[in-house]
Design a protein around this motif. Structure first.
Motif, PDB file in Angstrom:
ATOM      1  N   MET A   1      74.021 -26.374   3.372  1.00 41.12           N
ATOM      2  CA  MET A   1      73.222 -25.299   2.766  1.00 41.12           C
ATOM      3  C   MET A   1      72.041 -24.950   3.667  1.00 41.12           C
ATOM      4  N   ASN A   2      71.802 -23.656   3.899  1.00 38.08           N
ATOM      5  CA  ASN A   2      70.704 -23.222   4.745  1.00 38.08           C
ATOM      6  C   ASN A   2      69.406 -23.153   3.944  1.00 38.08           C
ATOM      7  N   THR A   3      68.545 -24.116   4.169  1.00 36.56           N
ATOM      8  CA  THR A   3      67.272 -24.167   3.443  1.00 36.56           C
ATOM      9  C   THR A   3      66.096 -23.738   4.312  1.00 36.56           C
ATOM     10  N   TYR A   4      66.388 -23.383   5.556  1.00 35.33           N
ATOM     11  CA  TYR A   4      65.331 -22.962   6.480  1.00 35.33           C
ATOM     12  C   TYR A   4      65.614 -21.550   6.979  1.00 35.33           C
ATOM     13  N   GLN A   5      64.599 -20.958   7.589  1.00 38.33           N
ATOM     14  CA  GLN A   5      64.752 -19.644   8.203  1.00 38.33           C
ATOM     15  C   GLN A   5      64.171 -19.670   9.617  1.00 38.33           C
ATOM     16  N   THR A   6      64.686 -18.786  10.442  1.00 42.32           N
ATOM     17  CA  THR A   6      64.116 -18.553  11.763  1.00 42.32           C
ATOM     18  C   THR A   6      63.766 -17.073  11.856  1.00 42.32           C
ATOM     19  N   LEU A   7      62.536 -16.779  12.218  1.00 42.84           N
ATOM     20  CA  LEU A   7      62.030 -15.415  12.287  1.00 42.84           C
ATOM     21  C   LEU A   7      61.859 -14.983  13.740  1.00 42.84           C
ATOM     22  N   LEU A   8      62.416 -13.851  14.070  1.00 46.18           N
ATOM     23  CA  LEU A   8      62.266 -13.261  15.408  1.00 46.18           C
ATOM     24  C   LEU A   8      61.484 -11.962  15.250  1.00 46.18           C
ATOM     25  N   TYR A   9      60.434 -11.760  16.037  1.00 51.24           N
ATOM     26  CA  TYR A   9      59.599 -10.577  15.844  1.00 51.24           C
ATOM     27  C   TYR A   9      58.742 -10.309  17.070  1.00 51.24           C
ATOM     28  N   TYR A  10      58.195  -9.110  17.097  1.00 50.06           N
ATOM     29  CA  TYR A  10      57.170  -8.758  18.085  1.00 50.06           C
ATOM     30  C   TYR A  10      56.385  -7.592  17.527  1.00 50.06           C
ATOM     31  N   CYS A  11      55.210  -7.378  18.069  1.00 54.03           N
ATOM     32  CA  CYS A  11      54.408  -6.225  17.669  1.00 54.03           C
ATOM     33  C   CYS A  11      53.439  -5.872  18.789  1.00 54.03           C
ATOM     34  N   TYR A  12      53.595  -4.665  19.321  1.00 57.92           N
ATOM     35  CA  TYR A  12      52.623  -4.169  20.297  1.00 57.92           C
ATOM     36  C   TYR A  12      51.450  -3.581  19.528  1.00 57.92           C
ATOM     37  N   SER A  13      50.321  -4.270  19.588  1.00 54.43           N
ATOM     38  CA  SER A  13      49.109  -3.814  18.913  1.00 54.43           C
ATOM     39  C   SER A  13      47.929  -4.526  19.562  1.00 54.43           C
ATOM     40  N   PRO A  14      46.885  -3.804  19.947  1.00 55.09           N
ATOM     41  CA  PRO A  14      45.767  -4.416  20.674  1.00 55.09           C
ATOM     42  C   PRO A  14      45.122  -5.575  19.906  1.00 55.09           C
ATOM     43  N   ILE A  15      44.860  -6.664  20.619  1.00 55.48           N
ATOM     44  CA  ILE A  15      44.189  -7.828  20.046  1.00 55.48           C
ATOM     45  C   ILE A  15      42.964  -8.124  20.899  1.00 55.48           C
ATOM     46  N   HIS A  16      41.786  -7.989  20.325  1.00 55.79           N
ATOM     47  CA  HIS A  16      40.559  -8.358  21.030  1.00 55.79           C
ATOM     48  C   HIS A  16      40.369  -9.869  20.918  1.00 55.79           C
ATOM     49  N   ASN A  17      39.807 -10.477  21.934  1.00 53.12           N
ATOM     50  CA  ASN A  17      39.633 -11.926  21.969  1.00 53.12           C
ATOM     51  C   ASN A  17      40.979 -12.625  21.719  1.00 53.12           C
ATOM     52  N   ALA A  18      41.993 -12.167  22.451  1.00 51.71           N
ATOM     53  CA  ALA A  18      43.359 -12.656  22.233  1.00 51.71           C
ATOM     54  C   ALA A  18      43.496 -14.156  22.467  1.00 51.71           C
ATOM     55  N   GLU A  19      42.748 -14.680  23.421  1.00 50.75           N
ATOM     56  CA  GLU A  19      42.852 -16.114  23.709  1.00 50.75           C
ATOM     57  C   GLU A  19      42.351 -16.941  22.519  1.00 50.75           C
ATOM     58  N   GLN A  20      41.245 -16.512  21.924  1.00 47.98           N
ATOM     59  CA  GLN A  20      40.723 -17.186  20.734  1.00 47.98           C
ATOM     60  C   GLN A  20      41.684 -17.013  19.554  1.00 47.98           C
ATOM     61  N   PHE A  21      42.250 -15.809  19.434  1.00 46.67           N
ATOM     62  CA  PHE A  21      43.211 -15.554  18.365  1.00 46.67           C
ATOM     63  C   PHE A  21      44.413 -16.488  18.468  1.00 46.67           C
ATOM     64  N   LYS A  71      53.114  -3.223  10.931  1.00 47.10           N
ATOM     65  CA  LYS A  71      54.412  -2.600  11.245  1.00 47.10           C
ATOM     66  C   LYS A  71      55.425  -3.605  11.794  1.00 47.10           C
ATOM     67  N   THR A  72      55.085  -4.862  11.866  1.00 43.01           N
ATOM     68  CA  THR A  72      55.975  -5.868  12.451  1.00 43.01           C
ATOM     69  C   THR A  72      57.304  -5.933  11.710  1.00 43.01           C
ATOM     70  N   ASP A  73      58.384  -5.887  12.485  1.00 46.26           N
ATOM     71  CA  ASP A  73      59.738  -5.949  11.932  1.00 46.26           C
ATOM     72  C   ASP A  73      60.303  -7.353  12.178  1.00 46.26           C
ATOM     73  N   PHE A  74      60.478  -8.123  11.122  1.00 46.32           N
ATOM     74  CA  PHE A  74      60.996  -9.488  11.250  1.00 46.32           C
ATOM     75  C   PHE A  74      62.520  -9.492  11.130  1.00 46.32           C
ATOM     76  N   LYS A  75      63.185 -10.130  12.088  1.00 45.04           N
ATOM     77  CA  LYS A  75      64.618 -10.403  11.987  1.00 45.04           C
ATOM     78  C   LYS A  75      64.745 -11.823  11.450  1.00 45.04           C
ATOM     79  N   ILE A  76      65.445 -11.990  10.325  1.00 51.00           N
ATOM     80  CA  ILE A  76      65.487 -13.271   9.617  1.00 51.00           C
ATOM     81  C   ILE A  76      66.878 -13.878   9.681  1.00 51.00           C
ATOM     82  N   ASP A  77      66.952 -15.115  10.179  1.00 50.96           N
ATOM     83  CA  ASP A  77      68.204 -15.867  10.181  1.00 50.96           C
ATOM     84  C   ASP A  77      68.086 -17.055   9.236  1.00 50.96           C
ATOM     85  N   GLU A  78      69.108 -17.259   8.436  1.00 49.60           N
ATOM     86  CA  GLU A  78      69.180 -18.452   7.597  1.00 49.60           C
ATOM     87  C   GLU A  78      69.778 -19.580   8.452  1.00 49.60           C
ATOM     88  N   VAL A  79      69.110 -20.721   8.519  1.00 45.96           N
ATOM     89  CA  VAL A  79      69.558 -21.818   9.374  1.00 45.96           C
ATOM     90  C   VAL A  79      69.532 -23.143   8.613  1.00 45.96           C
TER      91      VAL A  79
END
Length: 328
Positions: A1-21, A71-79
């Motif tokens: 039985m698949n009780t976990y998920q794996t999420l694949l995603y990306y989002c191009y959006s400016p992040i200030h102080n990205a290293e701290q984030f 606007k992030t689009d998540f691709k969800i796999d049951e694993v």
């Protein structure tokens, strides 16, 4: 039985102080007991994370609650089990390494190819005036690709700009780009438009979404993924296997890393040769004193290794797939 998920995603959006984030985001992921690999840059997020369904739901809700990533689009796999061993969230100059860092030249938020939903891509891909362009690396398209796709001899996506001259002959055609999850196509299609290609499209959500929404029709082989599953089937309509064992030539979709950590070559190998060579690409690597224990998966937690200058030199002269440097 698949009780976990794996999420694949990306989002191009400016992040200030990205290293701290990146550090704060790592702490948040760990608080949910997620595992995975996330890249953070000033231009946005790129990640694959895995955990319980509850934890993944909390993670997606938190990401969508941030206006920058709504606007992030998540691709969800049951694993059946988490697809990673550890949680990494690292700051880098780009969320996918292309060498195209100047937003004045390439900015996916301003211009990219026309996004095609999976069913639209399926309907258009076989037209006479269309070129299906795979923008992924050798080790990815070797294990699976679309039927009749044009593949490029590149070891990493950062080499894509060098291949534009080879594509000049197709300027009068419709160019349909695709990759694993869509992130590479954002920059690849933008660069094609900048270089004078007029009719450029991209598969929205990549191969993974195409498999879920269009049945993966005419995708030959399996789709390479950047976690310990290594590759996943996407075609439920007319599936096939196109890759072969490096050692004996048997048809196989299984990809591993050489058990010799100094080599660490990424290649296809059948189970029989894997057992015989103990997960190594050759008898030479099999005899190496630092050879890792082969558990049948060929997936190892990455640890720092000395720079192998001989291997780097060798790559300059022949197609020699490297250890993962990209994420979908």
């Amino acid at each position: 039985m698949n009780t976990y998920q794996t999420l694949l995603y990306y989002c191009y959006s400016p992040i200030h102080n990205a290293e701290q984030f990146a550090q704060q985001h790592l702490d948040f992921c760990k608080s949910l007991n997620l595992v995975g690999r996330i890249i953070v840059a000033e231009e946005g997020l790129n990640g694959t994370v895995s955990g319980t369904k509850e934890a993944c739901a909390q993670y997606m809700a938190a990401v969508h609650a941030d206006p920058r990533f709504a606007k992030t689009d998540f691709k969800i796999d049951e694993v059946p089990e988490p697809s990673f061993i550890k949680m990494h969230c690292r700051y880098k100059s780009e969320i996918v390494h292309s060498g195209l860092r100047d937003p004045q030249i390439i900015d996916p938020n301003k211009q990219t190819g026309k996004h095609l939903e999976p069913t639209e891509f399926m309907q258009m891909k076989d037209s006479e005036d269309v070129v299906i362009l795979d923008v992924r690396s050798n080790y990815e398209h070797n294990v699976g690709h679309f039927k009749n796709a044009l593949t490029l001899d590149i070891e990493n996506f950062r080499e894509f700009p060098e291949k534009l001259k080879e594509l000049e002959q197709y300027k009068g055609k419709k160019i349909l780009t695709y990759c694993t999850g869509g992130i590479k196509c954002e920059k690849a299609s933008a660069l094609l438009l900048k270089e004078g290609f007029q009719d450029v499209y991209q598969l929205h959500g990549g191969i993974i979404k195409y498999g879920k929404e269009a049945g993966g029709k005419d995708f030959e082989g399996e789709c390479y993924v950047f976690d310990n599953r290594v590759s996943v089937p996407v075609n439920s309509v007319n599936p096939s296997i196109v890759s072969t064992c490096r050692n004996c030539g048997t048809v196989t979709a299984k990809m591993i890393n050489c058990a010799n950590p100094v080599c660490n070559e990424h290649f296809t190998q059948c189970d029989a040769c894997g057992e015989k060579l103990e997960g190594c690409c050759s008898t030479t690597c099999m005899e190496h004193p630092r050879k890792r224990h082969y558990d049948g998966t060929g997936y190892y937690v990455k640890i720092p290794q000395p720079v192998n200058t001989e291997k780097i030199s060798k790559r300059k002269h022949k197609n020699f797939p490297s250890k993962l440097e990209e994420t979908h």
